[in-house]
Design a protein around this motif. Structure first.
Motif, PDB file in Angstrom:
ATOM      1  N   HIS A 363       6.323  16.373  19.586  1.00 38.49           N
ATOM      2  CA  HIS A 363       5.114  16.551  18.774  1.00 38.49           C
ATOM      3  C   HIS A 363       5.186  17.671  17.750  1.00 38.49           C
ATOM      4  CE1 HIS A 363       3.628  13.656  21.559  1.00 38.49           C
ATOM      5  NE2 HIS A 363       3.461  14.512  22.564  1.00 38.49           N
ATOM      6  N   SER A 364       6.298  17.764  17.039  1.00 36.22           N
ATOM      7  CA  SER A 364       6.370  18.635  15.874  1.00 36.22           C
ATOM      8  C   SER A 364       6.302  17.785  14.613  1.00 36.22           C
ATOM      9  CB  SER A 364       7.665  19.451  15.877  1.00 36.22           C
ATOM     10  OG  SER A 364       7.657  20.406  16.912  1.00 36.22           O
ATOM     11  N   THR A 365       5.841  18.401  13.534  1.00 33.52           N
ATOM     12  CA  THR A 365       5.739  17.681  12.262  1.00 33.52           C
ATOM     13  C   THR A 365       6.416  18.497  11.177  1.00 33.52           C
ATOM     14  OG1 THR A 365       3.688  16.569  12.904  1.00 33.52           O
ATOM     15  CG2 THR A 365       4.162  16.733  10.547  1.00 33.52           C
ATOM     16  N   GLY A 366       7.409  17.888  10.546  1.00 40.12           N
ATOM     17  CA  GLY A 366       8.182  18.584   9.528  1.00 40.12           C
ATOM     18  C   GLY A 366       7.545  18.521   8.149  1.00 40.12           C
ATOM     19  N   HIS A 367       7.469  17.324   7.561  1.00 46.16           N
ATOM     20  CA  HIS A 367       6.998  17.158   6.183  1.00 46.16           C
ATOM     21  C   HIS A 367       6.123  15.917   6.137  1.00 46.16           C
ATOM     22  CE1 HIS A 367       6.700  17.192   1.945  1.00 46.16           C
ATOM     23  NE2 HIS A 367       7.933  17.534   1.618  1.00 46.16           N
ATOM     24  N   LYS A 368       4.870  16.067   6.513  1.00 45.87           N
ATOM     25  CA  LYS A 368       3.950  14.931   6.597  1.00 45.87           C
ATOM     26  C   LYS A 368       3.758  14.222   5.254  1.00 45.87           C
ATOM     27  CE  LYS A 368       0.656  12.445   8.704  1.00 45.87           C
ATOM     28  NZ  LYS A 368       0.067  11.708   7.562  1.00 45.87           N
ATOM     29  N   PRO A 369       3.578  14.927   4.134  1.00 45.71           N
ATOM     30  CA  PRO A 369       3.384  14.213   2.871  1.00 45.71           C
ATOM     31  C   PRO A 369       4.547  13.290   2.510  1.00 45.71           C
ATOM     32  CG  PRO A 369       2.671  16.464   2.645  1.00 45.71           C
ATOM     33  CD  PRO A 369       3.353  16.376   3.980  1.00 45.71           C
ATOM     34  N   ASN A 370       5.751  13.626   2.951  1.00 50.15           N
ATOM     35  CA  ASN A 370       6.920  12.775   2.714  1.00 50.15           C
ATOM     36  C   ASN A 370       7.157  11.799   3.855  1.00 50.15           C
ATOM     37  OD1 ASN A 370       7.578  13.813   0.248  1.00 50.15           O
ATOM     38  ND2 ASN A 370       9.585  14.599   0.845  1.00 50.15           N
ATOM     39  N   ASN A 371       6.253  11.810   4.847  1.00 51.20           N
ATOM     40  CA  ASN A 371       6.423  10.988   6.054  1.00 51.20           C
ATOM     41  C   ASN A 371       7.769  11.262   6.710  1.00 51.20           C
ATOM     42  OD1 ASN A 371       5.407   9.117   7.935  1.00 51.20           O
ATOM     43  ND2 ASN A 371       6.548   7.447   6.990  1.00 51.20           N
ATOM     44  N   SER A 372       8.131  12.538   6.735  1.00 53.23           N
ATOM     45  CA  SER A 372       9.429  12.951   7.268  1.00 53.23           C
ATOM     46  C   SER A 372       9.238  13.800   8.524  1.00 53.23           C
ATOM     47  CB  SER A 372      10.184  13.767   6.208  1.00 53.23           C
ATOM     48  OG  SER A 372      11.358  14.340   6.733  1.00 53.23           O
ATOM     49  N   GLU A 373       9.902  13.438   9.599  1.00 51.57           N
ATOM     50  CA  GLU A 373       9.860  14.168  10.870  1.00 51.57           C
ATOM     51  C   GLU A 373       8.413  14.331  11.364  1.00 51.57           C
ATOM     52  OE1 GLU A 373      13.799  16.946  10.776  1.00 51.57           O
ATOM     53  OE2 GLU A 373      12.120  17.672   9.572  1.00 51.57           O
ATOM     54  N   VAL A 374       7.664  13.256  11.344  1.00 49.28           N
ATOM     55  CA  VAL A 374       6.270  13.275  11.788  1.00 49.28           C
ATOM     56  C   VAL A 374       6.204  12.972  13.282  1.00 49.28           C
ATOM     57  CG1 VAL A 374       3.981  12.253  11.512  1.00 49.28           C
ATOM     58  CG2 VAL A 374       5.459  12.606   9.503  1.00 49.28           C
ATOM     59  N   ASP A 375       5.576  13.842  14.040  1.00 51.72           N
ATOM     60  CA  ASP A 375       5.446  13.705  15.496  1.00 51.72           C
ATOM     61  C   ASP A 375       6.833  13.524  16.128  1.00 51.72           C
ATOM     62  OD1 ASP A 375       4.132  13.659  17.916  1.00 51.72           O
ATOM     63  OD2 ASP A 375       3.707  11.507  17.838  1.00 51.72           O
ATOM     64  N   ALA A 376       7.715  14.439  15.800  1.00 46.08           N
ATOM     65  CA  ALA A 376       9.118  14.347  16.196  1.00 46.08           C
ATOM     66  C   ALA A 376       9.525  15.541  17.044  1.00 46.08           C
ATOM     67  CB  ALA A 376      10.001  14.277  14.946  1.00 46.08           C
ATOM     68  N   SER A 377      10.728  15.478  17.574  1.00 45.50           N
ATOM     69  CA  SER A 377      11.374  16.646  18.165  1.00 45.50           C
ATOM     70  C   SER A 377      12.254  17.266  17.089  1.00 45.50           C
ATOM     71  CB  SER A 377      12.229  16.241  19.371  1.00 45.50           C
ATOM     72  OG  SER A 377      11.427  15.728  20.404  1.00 45.50           O
ATOM     73  N   ILE A 378      12.124  18.583  16.869  1.00 46.38           N
ATOM     74  CA  ILE A 378      12.818  19.251  15.769  1.00 46.38           C
ATOM     75  C   ILE A 378      13.463  20.535  16.283  1.00 46.38           C
ATOM     76  CG2 ILE A 378      12.644  20.130  13.425  1.00 46.38           C
ATOM     77  CD1 ILE A 378      10.101  18.533  13.048  1.00 46.38           C
ATOM     78  N   ASN A 379      14.655  20.841  15.777  1.00 41.50           N
ATOM     79  CA  ASN A 379      15.430  21.957  16.325  1.00 41.50           C
ATOM     80  C   ASN A 379      14.740  23.307  16.207  1.00 41.50           C
ATOM     81  OD1 ASN A 379      15.824  22.370  13.555  1.00 41.50           O
ATOM     82  ND2 ASN A 379      18.033  21.996  13.598  1.00 41.50           N
ATOM     83  N   TYR A 380      13.976  23.544  15.139  1.00 39.40           N
ATOM     84  CA  TYR A 380      13.360  24.874  15.031  1.00 39.40           C
ATOM     85  C   TYR A 380      12.189  25.030  15.993  1.00 39.40           C
ATOM     86  CZ  TYR A 380      10.832  22.256  11.310  1.00 39.40           C
ATOM     87  OH  TYR A 380      10.154  21.317  10.575  1.00 39.40           O
TER      88      TYR A 380
END
Length: 405
Positions: A363-380
């Motif tokens: 449940h992390s969100t990277g770049h919602k406006p680009n629909n990128s890494e939305v509700d994802a697992s992210i390394n940071y």
């Protein structure tokens, strides 16, 4: 938009039941997940895990040039710090060294602090390896080449980015985190000018990046010749005038760190102001939606907006440090308690990845406006989660948060 505000020193756990934080259990979980990740990594680049998208189970891998490349080796250093197992030290060293070319190449953006201080910086703290120090000092000099004295800040993206009016000067809130590398270098053999650059950047950002209510613009664009502020905009947030959750988290973390390095009370006061507005607007579980102003976040039932666990992890880590600086004991305790409550929620079944995938958190969100890494697992998210857990453990053991465990 209307917000339900909480009293500044009200502990949410007194009203809404919060899970309890078992620090060692959460850290052991991180070690176990890191072991699973390590067992499946490619043997050649790209071999640095960046994200696992929603509904997927496989990592996307990146190489050393990606802005997130330092978070996996940094996570490994934290695993080593907790376990003291030399196998993790060897892994951390190996993956950190993949990033070495960044120290000696032309700076392609501001993220050198994220990349190199999270990796080699933690390695130096834990091992004292003089080779790491040499690499970090070279990196600081490379980062400093992006400083524009006419503006007073470091250029974040030295290339065309939509809505940034290139070739004008852009500075993003994330850049505050990279100042730690400059502060460190100025006190460990580097030029004293690096300290001045860091202070100038923090001060100029404080003066131009915030609205009267202390919420942050994601980006400020300056005239590169006169230093005049052209506009405040967003890149990853919902709107130019919204409070993008992770951007505010970077501000909380960055100004707390800047106070630590300068001991200037204006930065301590400011760190509290940007923290308080964030805390006032959090949902009940203390994990923010990706943007505090996004549509749906004020719905009383099921908001149609993704969360950002990464912002919660960054904030929890920062608040733990901030709690050690604030002289008002009641407020200091509030910050520490909030941080531990955030970590307790992140350590629950609702946010830990567990059997869903090999990451630490969901449940992390990277770049919602680009629909990128939305509700994802992210390394940071994973990096700042384990960092915050280690800080919580040190505080419970009455140790400094930057000390060795």
């Amino acid at each position: 938009m209307k917000y339900i505000k909480i009293l500044p020193f009200l502990l949410l756990g007194q009203v809404h039941a919060q899970p309890k934080l078992n620090v060692d259990q959460a850290l052991t979980y991180c070690v176990d997940q890191a072991a699973k990740i390590s067992a499946t990594l490619p043997t050649t680049a790209p071999n640095l895990p960046r994200n696992i998208l929603n509904g997927k189970t496989q990592w996307k891998y990146i190489d050393y040039k990606d802005w997130t490349s330092g978070f996996w080796p940094g996570t490994l250093w934290y695993v080593y710090e907790y376990t003291k197992d030399p196998k993790w030290r060897a892994k951390a060293d190996s993956f950190s060294r993949e990033l070495t070319p960044l120290a000696y190449s032309k700076a392609i953006d501001h993220d050198l602090g994220f990349q190199m201080y999270c990796s080699f910086g933690n390695g130096l703290r834990l091992t004292g390896n003089p080779d790491y120090k040499k690499i970090l000092l070279a990196t600081a000099d490379t980062l400093a080449t992006l400083f524009n004295p006419k503006v007073g800040t470091i250029l974040s993206w030295p290339r065309p980015v939509p809505n940034m009016e290139w070739p004008q000067h852009n500075t993003i809130m994330d850049n505050m985190i990279n100042l730690e590398l400059l502060f460190w270098a100025s006190k460990n053999g580097g030029s004293k000018k690096l300290y001045d650059i860091a202070v100038s950047h923090a001060t100029t950002t404080m003066n131009n990046h915030f609205r009267p209510d202390y919420t942050s613009y994601h980006v400020v664009v300056y005239d590169k010749e006169t230093g005049k502020k052209i506009k405040g905009v967003t890149h990853q947030g919902y709107a130019d005038n919204s409070m993008w959750a992770r951007g505010q988290s970077w501000a909380i973390y960055g100004y707390t760190m800047t106070y630590r390095e300068t001991k200037d009370p204006k930065f301590l006061e400011f760190a509290q102001k940007v923290s308080d507005v964030y805390l006032e607007r959090l949902p009940h579980d203390l994990i923010p939606y990706w943007d505090f102003s996004a549509p749906g976040v004020d719905s009383p039932d099921r908001p149609n907006a993704p969360k950002d666990a990464s912002a919660a992890a960054v904030t929890a880590s920062a608040l733990l440090e901030l709690s050690t600086f604030v002289l008002d004991k009641t407020k200091a305790q509030m910050y520490r308690t909030k941080a531990e409550q955030m970590l307790a929620t992140l350590s629950s079944a609702a946010y830990q990845s567990r059997s869903v995938n090999d990451a630490f958190l969901l449940h992390s969100t990277g770049h919602k406006p680009n629909n990128s890494e939305v509700d994802a697992s992210i390394n940071y998210a994973d990096y700042y989660y384990i960092e915050a857990l280690l800080r919580a453990k040190k505080l419970r053991e009455e140790k400094g948060i930057l000390s060795k465990l």
